[in-house]
Design a protein around this motif. Structure first.
Motif, short mmCIF file in Angstrom:
data_model
loop_
_atom_site.label_atom_id
_atom_site.label_comp_id
_atom_site.label_asym_id
_atom_site.label_seq_id
_atom_site.Cartn_x
_atom_site.Cartn_y
_atom_site.Cartn_z
N LEU A 163 2.21 -3.59 -5.63
CA LEU A 163 1.22 -2.72 -5.01
C LEU A 163 -0.20 -3.25 -5.18
CD1 LEU A 163 2.52 0.86 -5.92
CD2 LEU A 163 2.38 -0.16 -3.65
N LEU A 213 -7.46 1.84 -6.43
CA LEU A 213 -6.81 2.97 -7.07
C LEU A 213 -7.58 4.24 -6.76
CD1 LEU A 213 -4.67 4.18 -9.01
CD2 LEU A 213 -6.24 3.65 -10.89
N LEU A 264 -3.02 8.38 -5.17
CA LEU A 264 -2.25 9.52 -5.68
C LEU A 264 -3.05 10.81 -5.62
CD1 LEU A 264 -0.72 7.80 -8.86
CD2 LEU A 264 0.39 8.17 -6.64
N HIS A 312 8.47 -1.68 -5.99
CA HIS A 312 7.13 -1.60 -5.41
C HIS A 312 6.04 -1.76 -6.48
CE1 HIS A 312 9.33 -0.13 -1.94
NE2 HIS A 312 9.83 0.84 -2.70
N ALA A 313 6.32 -1.32 -7.70
CA ALA A 313 5.29 -1.23 -8.73
C ALA A 313 4.59 -2.57 -8.98
CB ALA A 313 5.89 -0.70 -10.03
N GLU A 365 -2.68 -1.38 -3.30
CA GLU A 365 -3.43 -0.12 -3.13
C GLU A 365 -2.51 1.05 -3.47
OE1 GLU A 365 -6.10 2.35 0.16
OE2 GLU A 365 -5.07 0.49 0.73
N LEU A 366 -3.00 1.91 -4.35
CA LEU A 366 -2.23 3.08 -4.77
C LEU A 366 -3.13 4.31 -4.71
CD1 LEU A 366 0.33 4.37 -5.96
CD2 LEU A 366 -0.53 3.77 -8.24
N LEU A 401 8.67 5.55 -9.62
CA LEU A 401 7.75 4.59 -9.01
C LEU A 401 7.44 3.44 -9.97
CD1 LEU A 401 6.09 3.87 -6.53
CD2 LEU A 401 4.24 5.30 -7.42
N VAL A 415 1.54 -1.82 -12.43
CA VAL A 415 0.81 -2.28 -11.24
C VAL A 415 -0.39 -3.13 -11.60
CG1 VAL A 415 1.53 -0.24 -9.94
CG2 VAL A 415 -0.68 -0.22 -11.12
N LEU A 455 -2.83 -4.66 -8.59
CA LEU A 455 -3.59 -3.53 -8.04
C LEU A 455 -5.04 -3.89 -7.76
CD1 LEU A 455 -3.14 -0.54 -7.31
CD2 LEU A 455 -4.09 0.05 -9.56
N THR A 472 0.85 -1.19 0.00
CA THR A 472 0.00 0.00 0.00
C THR A 472 0.88 1.24 0.00
OG1 THR A 472 -1.82 -1.06 1.20
CG2 THR A 472 -1.71 1.34 1.30
N LEU A 473 0.60 2.14 -0.93
CA LEU A 473 1.34 3.40 -1.00
C LEU A 473 0.35 4.54 -1.18
CD1 LEU A 473 3.98 4.98 -1.08
CD2 LEU A 473 4.08 4.56 -3.55
#
Length: 509
Positions: free
Chosen positions: A368, A400, A373, A364-365, A370-371, A359, A393, A397, A343-344
């Motif tokens: 992930l 988002l 932004l 991490h890509a 949960e992203l 990124l 991702v 993913l 999670t980022l």
């Protein structure tokens, strides 16, 4: 055998030599809740059971109650303990802790202050003091005193589903001895006793740059420090709000850092010495089991290379960065992490193209789930880095969030091929971007093929509102918005995606 104790007047009896399953032990307050629901409906009151009345009667003479602990069946401890805590019988509470026949005792969150200072002192006295000959000679099995809000992250195998009110036995790790009532005359001195762990969540708050630790957390820290190893403090969640870093570093020095699972830091002060920041991050880097780190409102001059001190963290899975000084610094902040994040959250951090490019190329890509932004201007990254990132991702993913990213309709359309490859996507947020009704319909039509996508939060269509800028709007036409929402629902029905929950920014809390 799932046979537990029975209250007077109920069928069955307690046999101490029988194996008992404490995972499903029905405590007094549970039984009252379920067995008397009909009488409550009729009378509006919750009458006490005979067992509860007997416990209250016994507590009228605390000396008798303490002596009774020696021969009290294990299954009857909950009822007597409930009455002792409710009635504030500190002497009995201390004795019961010294004779507690279970590995864990949950007393509720310190933040909720579910017990009084006197009762807390009585409990800790029971943990530290060796029972006298006049007290119950029964040997305590207590290993954990739990002040956490819930049992989600318990170190033990599995926790009870019962509600902690006012306390609850969580589980039994081992079968009771063949004769748990047999007295033990040989008590170990304090320095030979196995230490009792205190599990808690700490909430530390300051005001106007000043901080003074008070209340239950302060008292427990003092008792642990003076216990000579008899008590060990294991903090699960550490919430820090406006606490000067120098004071915070002192407190961290008193904790067992390897037990901390989550840190939430809210620090608005503009005055931070670099040395204090380095000490703080050095301590965080020693939190070997840290899984979730939230950093909010960090000063603008925050040195991003401090994150290199977090490289030892092998369990960090969730990282939330919510502050405005990250622009162009993402590589410095994340490259030190040796294991990929799941999670980022990067909220309002003024991300640059270089940040997004890094990124997409980082470890991490491809991990992930949960992203987030939101609050970043991504309008100049489509076509380009943002598409590449979504492609990277796409294999993992699930959530988002592109809220308030200044995306226009053409840019969102360009992202659709990459979004359609996110086969595990479960939720998508893209409200507070200027998109027309037709643009929203186009997005939903393309994403309807993602069978795991169940929640979509879309922006108020441009036809339904007057946008003042990319982030603010006024003069909302609610009638038109309702009509558009109905139209979108009909379209999903036609696409056989009635299972998708559709909400707009006006319905988001």
């Amino acid at each position: 055998m799932r046979r537990a104790w029975s209250a007077p007047g109920h069928a069955g009896s307690y046999h101490p030599k029988e194996k008992m399953n404490y995972h499903n032990l029905h405590l007094p307050w549970q039984r009252r809740k379920h067995d008397t629901c009909r009488s409550v409906e009729m009378s509006g009151q919750d009458p006490l059971s005979l067992l509860d009345l007997a416990a209250q009667s016994l507590l009228n003479d605390e000396d008798s109650a303490v002596r009774a602990l020696e021969k009290l069946p294990v299954g009857l401890f909950p009822a007597l303990s409930t009455a002792a805590f409710d009635g504030g019988h500190t002497k009995t509470v201390t004795a019961m802790v010294q004779a507690w026949p279970f590995p864990c005792l949950h007393l509720g969150s310190l933040r909720d202050q579910s017990i009084t200072q006197d009762l807390l002192e009585a409990v800790l006295d029971g943990l530290e003091l060796v029972p006298t000959s006049a007290a119950c000679p029964r040997k305590s099995k207590l290993k954990v005193l739990d002040f956490t809000h819930d049992f989600e992250h318990s170190n033990w195998e599995e926790c009870s589903e019962t509600t902690p009110a006012p306390f609850v036995i969580t589980h039994m790790l081992e079968e009771p001895e063949a004769d748990p009532l047999a007295p033990s005359s040989k008590e170990q001195p304090p320095h030979h006793r196995e230490p009792v762990e205190i599990h808690t969540d700490l909430f530390l708050g300051g005001l106007f740059g000043f901080f003074h630790l008070s209340g239950f957390p302060s008292y427990i820290l003092q008792r642990v420090e003076k216990s000579h190893g008899c008590l060990r403090l294991r903090c699960r969640t550490l919430v820090i709000n406006q606490v000067p870093l120098r004071s915070l570093v002192e407190i961290l020095g008193m904790l067992e850092l390897e037990t901390i699972r989550e840190v939430r830091l809210h620090h608005r002060s503009r005055f931070c010495f670099r040395s204090d920041l380095i000490q703080f991050f050095t301590h965080v880097g020693q939190m070997s089991n840290l899984g979730h780190l939230i950093m909010n409102d960090i000063p603008w001059d925050f040195p991003a290379d401090c994150f290199s001190l977090l490289s030892p963290l092998g369990h960090l899975q969730k990282l939330h960065l919510i502050f405005g000084c990250l622009s162009g610094q993402l590589q410095k902040m994340l490259s030190g992490l040796q294991k990929p994040l799941e999670t980022l959250v990067i909220n309002g951090c003024r991300l640059t193209e270089n940040d997004i490019t890094y990124l997409s190329q980082s470890i991490h890509a491809t991990h992930l789930k949960e992203l987030v932004l939101c609050g970043n201007n991504l309008s100049q990254m489509v076509p380009g880095p943002l598409e590449v990132l979504l492609g990277e991702v796409s294999g993992t993913l699930q959530h988002l969030n592109l809220r308030s990213c200044r995306l226009k309709e053409a840019q969102l359309r360009a992202l659709l091929p990459a979004l359609c490859c996110c086969s595990h996507l479960r939720s998508l947020v893209f409200y507070d971007n200027v998109i027309s009704t037709s643009g929203i319909m186009n997005v939903l039509q393309h994403l309807a093929a993602l069978k795991e996508l169940k929640r979509v939060q879309y922006p108020v269509p441009a036809e339904c509102v007057v946008y003042l800028d990319e982030y603010r709007w006024g003069n909302l036409n609610r009638v038109e918005l309702a009509r558009v929402h109905a139209k979108l629902q009909e379209m999903l029905q036609a696409l056989q995606r009635a299972d998708m929950e559709l909400t707009n920014s006006t319905s988001v809390a």
